[in-house]
Scaffold this active site. Sequence first.
Site, mmCIF file in Angstrom:
data_model
loop_
_atom_site.group_PDB
_atom_site.id
_atom_site.type_symbol
_atom_site.label_atom_id
_atom_site.label_comp_id
_atom_site.label_asym_id
_atom_site.label_seq_id
_atom_site.Cartn_x
_atom_site.Cartn_y
_atom_site.Cartn_z
ATOM 1 N N LYS A 108 39.835 47.302 50.479
ATOM 2 C CA LYS A 108 40.357 45.975 50.828
ATOM 3 C C LYS A 108 41.838 45.877 50.481
ATOM 4 O O LYS A 108 42.645 45.390 51.276
ATOM 5 C CB LYS A 108 39.576 44.893 50.083
ATOM 6 C CG LYS A 108 40.219 43.513 50.124
ATOM 7 C CD LYS A 108 39.551 42.566 49.130
ATOM 8 C CE LYS A 108 40.246 41.212 49.078
ATOM 9 N NZ LYS A 108 41.563 41.248 48.400
ATOM 10 N N ASN A 109 42.210 46.316 49.270
ATOM 11 C CA ASN A 109 43.584 46.129 48.819
ATOM 12 C C ASN A 109 44.578 47.014 49.563
ATOM 13 O O ASN A 109 45.776 46.745 49.544
ATOM 14 C CB ASN A 109 43.687 46.343 47.306
ATOM 15 C CG ASN A 109 43.000 45.229 46.530
ATOM 16 O OD1 ASN A 109 42.788 44.138 47.050
ATOM 17 N ND2 ASN A 109 42.633 45.504 45.289
ATOM 18 N N ASP B 297 42.610 33.947 45.851
ATOM 19 C CA ASP B 297 41.832 33.604 44.661
ATOM 20 C C ASP B 297 42.668 32.835 43.653
ATOM 21 O O ASP B 297 43.814 33.173 43.385
ATOM 22 C CB ASP B 297 41.319 34.877 43.991
ATOM 23 C CG ASP B 297 40.158 35.470 44.754
ATOM 24 O OD1 ASP B 297 39.519 34.715 45.512
ATOM 25 O OD2 ASP B 297 39.896 36.662 44.604
ATOM 26 N N ARG C 138 50.192 33.888 39.734
ATOM 27 C CA ARG C 138 50.603 35.189 40.261
ATOM 28 C C ARG C 138 51.905 34.959 41.020
ATOM 29 O O ARG C 138 51.921 34.891 42.238
ATOM 30 C CB ARG C 138 49.511 35.764 41.181
ATOM 31 C CG ARG C 138 48.228 36.066 40.438
ATOM 32 C CD ARG C 138 47.340 37.000 41.209
ATOM 33 N NE ARG C 138 46.511 36.300 42.171
ATOM 34 C CZ ARG C 138 45.632 36.908 42.963
ATOM 35 N NH1 ARG C 138 45.488 38.210 42.931
ATOM 36 N NH2 ARG C 138 44.898 36.218 43.818
ATOM 37 N N PRO C 139 53.010 34.788 40.282
ATOM 38 C CA PRO C 139 54.261 34.398 40.923
ATOM 39 C C PRO C 139 54.800 35.490 41.841
ATOM 40 O O PRO C 139 54.487 36.668 41.679
ATOM 41 C CB PRO C 139 55.199 34.169 39.724
ATOM 42 C CG PRO C 139 54.626 34.992 38.619
ATOM 43 C CD PRO C 139 53.145 34.990 38.834
ATOM 44 N N ILE D 45 45.887 41.416 32.459
ATOM 45 C CA ILE D 45 46.545 41.184 33.743
ATOM 46 C C ILE D 45 46.393 39.713 34.151
ATOM 47 O O ILE D 45 47.375 39.028 34.433
ATOM 48 C CB ILE D 45 45.959 42.090 34.850
ATOM 49 C CG1 ILE D 45 45.860 43.551 34.382
ATOM 50 C CG2 ILE D 45 46.780 41.976 36.131
ATOM 51 C CD1 ILE D 45 47.177 44.248 34.155
#
Length: 429
Positions: free
Chosen positions: A22-23, A116, A121-122, A329
């Site tokens: 997917k990633n 998500d 998550r800048p 993370i």
Amino acid sequence: MKKMIIDGGQRLTGEVTIGGAKNSTVALIPAAILADTPVRFDMVPDILDVHNLMLILKSMNVHSAFEDGVLTIDPTEIVEAPLPSKAIKSLRASYYFMGSLLGRFQRATLSFPGGDNIGPRPIDQHIKAFKALGATVTEHDNTVHITTGPAGLHGARIFLDVVSVGATINSILAAVKATGTTVIENAAKEPEIIDIATFLNNMGAHVRGAGTDVIRIEGVTTLRAMNTHTIIPDRIEAGTYLSMAAAIGDGVVVKNVIPEHLESFTAKMIEMGVQLEIDEDSIYVPRSEHLKPIQVKTMPFPGFATDLQQPLTPLLLRANGSSVVIDTIYPKRIKHIAELRKMGAQIRSENGTIIVDPTDHLEGSEVQAGEIRAGASLVIAGLMASGTTVINDADNILRGYDRIVDKLTALNARVSIVNTHSLVEDGQD
């Protein structure tokens, strides 16, 4: 939205074949618009994110077709157009269009991406990279405008303040057609980045050092696809099925894996006492008893993946002592905890640490998949539980797991998806 219904308690057996990553896929599809020819991908996972990305392509007059794991994309008649905000907001990886549109048109306009909700998550590192390459970036009303001067993008030294997969890939996409040499330092090393670089290099790009912390890119003027690009296997999907097989399996073979991509995960399973048999491209998981507690700390690759801490959690419930998970993370990646507690799991979060205590019995319940990997955790718990589990917001699971109902059914699970109201079909029913 959709619901997933699981009748628990069925021991799993058989084999499962892992789909494409997917990633990788969600970056490769935006990368395809950099090509001056049609592009063909093989082993594409049938997930909701792919269909959403195809909608974004369609808005730019980029034709695409998806059948039996093969995705063809023809960007030769691409036009600049406003991207559909609903599709953009549905998945975070749409931000890769920033880099690819910048590389293609020397400008890009994008609303802030969604995906998500697992804490901040800048995209500041992405913007820093674009500025280094000669772009001007402005933000207004939740929209990012990126432009370049008459000279276009130029090679530059980019030092990422934090290791970021997204910023590394976006830097590559923007730099691949820039004039001169770009050096990305403190780059992320994930296998998916190597996959993107391989795809681009096969079209004539000059990307070197992918998989290390320094990536060098010599800009080129044209990219032409000469062959089909086969996407690497999904290490997160593989880890999810490995955990599931150890938790409720009577012998399961997980096929189409690259074991080297899973070493941090399989090492922890072996530490627990799971007797994995690791082959060249498959892993056999026997019935697992007498498991030991472990400590897990998520780290950038090659460390333990943040995406795998939640899928591992239901297995930790079976250990004979308390396990500890620290997510460095995304510390707020804890949406699964309250839902697992509804099922009877002894799990809690304290000061950024997740403590998982031994739990003899899980009971089917109605729970909510707050995001993809939390949903995966609930699927495994539902399979382990007695009675019926109903997972609401199952679309979040379908966003990341290829044909999950078919694969689970083939392993002897009793799983189905139902629509709560009429929705566009996504190929998962």
